[in-house]
Design an enzyme around this catalytic site. Sequence first.
Site, PDB file in Angstrom:
ATOM      1  N   LYS A 105       0.670  -1.394   0.103  1.00  0.00           N
ATOM      2  CA  LYS A 105       0.086   0.189   0.012  1.00  0.00           C
ATOM      3  C   LYS A 105       1.027   1.201  -0.114  1.00  0.00           C
ATOM      4  CE  LYS A 105      -3.789   0.355   0.432  1.00  0.00           C
ATOM      5  NZ  LYS A 105      -5.376   0.091   0.535  1.00  0.00           N
ATOM      6  N   GLY A 217     -20.217   6.774   2.298  1.00  0.00           N
ATOM      7  CA  GLY A 217     -18.866   7.403   1.758  1.00  0.00           C
ATOM      8  C   GLY A 217     -19.514   7.194   0.497  1.00  0.00           C
ATOM      9  N   TYR A 218     -19.424   8.111  -0.301  1.00  0.00           N
ATOM     10  CA  TYR A 218     -20.336   8.275  -2.129  1.00  0.00           C
ATOM     11  C   TYR A 218     -18.507   8.845  -2.972  1.00  0.00           C
ATOM     12  CZ  TYR A 218     -24.701   8.573  -4.179  1.00  0.00           C
ATOM     13  OH  TYR A 218     -25.584   8.530  -5.394  1.00  0.00           O
ATOM     14  N   GLY A 219     -18.066   8.146  -2.737  1.00  0.00           N
ATOM     15  CA  GLY A 219     -16.461   8.000  -3.644  1.00  0.00           C
ATOM     16  C   GLY A 219     -17.166   6.725  -4.479  1.00  0.00           C
ATOM     17  N   ASN A 220     -15.466   6.613  -4.941  1.00  0.00           N
ATOM     18  CA  ASN A 220     -15.475   5.346  -6.396  1.00  0.00           C
ATOM     19  C   ASN A 220     -16.300   4.307  -5.637  1.00  0.00           C
ATOM     20  OD1 ASN A 220     -13.960   2.088  -7.130  1.00  0.00           O
ATOM     21  ND2 ASN A 220     -14.448   4.347  -8.724  1.00  0.00           N
ATOM     22  N   ALA A 221     -15.814   3.858  -4.002  1.00  0.00           N
ATOM     23  CA  ALA A 221     -17.064   2.867  -3.543  1.00  0.00           C
ATOM     24  C   ALA A 221     -18.203   2.812  -2.979  1.00  0.00           C
ATOM     25  CB  ALA A 221     -16.395   2.086  -2.227  1.00  0.00           C
ATOM     26  N   GLY A 222     -18.689   3.629  -2.288  1.00  0.00           N
ATOM     27  CA  GLY A 222     -19.929   4.518  -2.119  1.00  0.00           C
ATOM     28  C   GLY A 222     -21.225   4.990  -3.004  1.00  0.00           C
ATOM     29  N   TYR A 223     -20.406   5.120  -3.856  1.00  0.00           N
ATOM     30  CA  TYR A 223     -21.774   5.378  -5.163  1.00  0.00           C
ATOM     31  C   TYR A 223     -21.126   4.215  -5.894  1.00  0.00           C
ATOM     32  CZ  TYR A 223     -22.860   6.687  -9.845  1.00  0.00           C
ATOM     33  OH  TYR A 223     -23.757   6.968 -11.448  1.00  0.00           O
TER      34      TYR A 223
HETATM   35  N1  GLU Z   1      -6.856   0.367  -3.991  1.00  0.00           N
HETATM   36  C1  GLU Z   1      -8.038  -1.222  -4.062  1.00  0.00           C
HETATM   37  C2  GLU Z   1      -8.171  -1.891  -2.536  1.00  0.00           C
HETATM   38  O1  GLU Z   1      -7.585  -1.330  -1.396  1.00  0.00           O
HETATM   39  C3  GLU Z   1      -7.144  -1.663  -4.663  1.00  0.00           C
HETATM   40  C4  GLU Z   1      -6.418  -2.177  -4.624  1.00  0.00           C
HETATM   41  C5  GLU Z   1      -5.773  -3.366  -6.448  1.00  0.00           C
HETATM   42  O2  GLU Z   1      -6.313  -2.177  -7.559  1.00  0.00           O
HETATM   43  O3  GLU Z   1      -4.123  -3.098  -6.465  1.00  0.00           O
HETATM   44  O4  GLU Z   1      -8.343  -3.377  -2.856  1.00  0.00           O
END
Ligand code: GLU
Length: 415
Positions: A105, A217-223
């Site tokens: 990460k 949350g309304y970002g990539n995951a939430g929306y």
């Molecule tokens: N950031 C995303 C996660 O937490 C995707 C990570 C990725 O695609 O490598 O799983």
Amino acid sequence: MAEINPFEMAQRQLDMCGEILGLEPDVLAALREPKREIHVSLPVRMDDGTIRTFKGFRVQYNDARGPTKGGIRFHPDETIDTVRALAAWMTWKCSLMDIPLGGGKGGIICNTKEMSQGELERLSRAYVDNIWKYIGPDMDVPAPDVYTNPQTMAWMMDEYSKISGKNQFGVITGKPLNLGGSAGRGDATARGALYCIREAAKTQGLDLSKATAAVQGYGNAGYYIARLLRSELGCNVCAVSDSKGGICCMGGLDPDAVCTHKAETTSVIEYPDTECMTNEDLLEMDVDILCPSALENVVTAENAPRIKAKIVAELANGPTTPEADEILHEKGVHILPDFLCNAGGVTVSYFEMVQNFYMNYWTEEEVYEQLDKKMTAAYYAVYETSKEYNINMRQAAYVIAVKRVVEAMRARGWI
Ligand code: GLU
């Protein structure tokens, strides 16, 4: 809330798993710490001509099963311990999904809301200039995460390719479609969660066409989860929120219309004909499905007794503390733990890597079909393991994931 250290939390979860599996202390010790950490300071020229120095990190937690993989977050409150925890969870996530990757990460302490596109581009390129030696298609492959997106990935891929003197699409995933991105990567995290929720509804006897849902949350995951819950499963999404607050309408919200409103006003709040609510209230709503889809540590020992949802689908990483886990488990809440529930993102990232290697691109339908197979298999593996060992869903996910990493480490002769 701020005093909960996510890395200590991740280590405690792992310790619990070690006890269940009866892992030797020296093996557990080898799993408890990241393999490598890179700390960088990045001087970046701002639009006003001044230089600002940003701090960044990349943590490569464990690569026993393959190159490390995981997103890069741009966040003002980023800390090394958060990145360590997230890198550990990526290790378990890739292992649980049985994809041939380890966990990593990255994070940069910055506030994207106060930066121009030019400043963000210079920061993204500076980050790659400083970590390029330690990343690569067979070493460590970053991806988008909180406040980073396909454009960020395009800049980073381009910078890495320039340094390498050749196109290197495979160095990063979540790229734009016209630059080696995969079909279906945009909503992959939410789509993976959707498949999990669909299967969980079967095991929990929940009729999704009558189910209510709240999304934090309304970002990539939430929306996208709000949108897919409504369009694909027929759920009534009655509350959503972002960092500024939440909105509620028991008759149901139109997630696309709310998204347009957010694009125009910067927030979901004050969407017409809705009641406003706090993020805390949203978590405690009397709904069937709760989707924490923002940041870590939002469900704690303090509010867990008041959570009313039947299914908690963790699209965020680390939203539930270990104390809250126990409380929810005792209450009979069915938790879809983060590294199962939000694994759709990295799974399609893996598909993207495969497509980049082969220079052969799949259709959206092919991506969805493969993702569905992976998510459904992982859900039932976790569900069956939780029954077999009489443990909660998170512990079951840990048991499967950690076992595989340990097997790989043993086979390589590391332990
Ligand atoms: N950031 C995303 C996660 O937490 C995707 C990570 C990725 O695609 O490598 O799983």
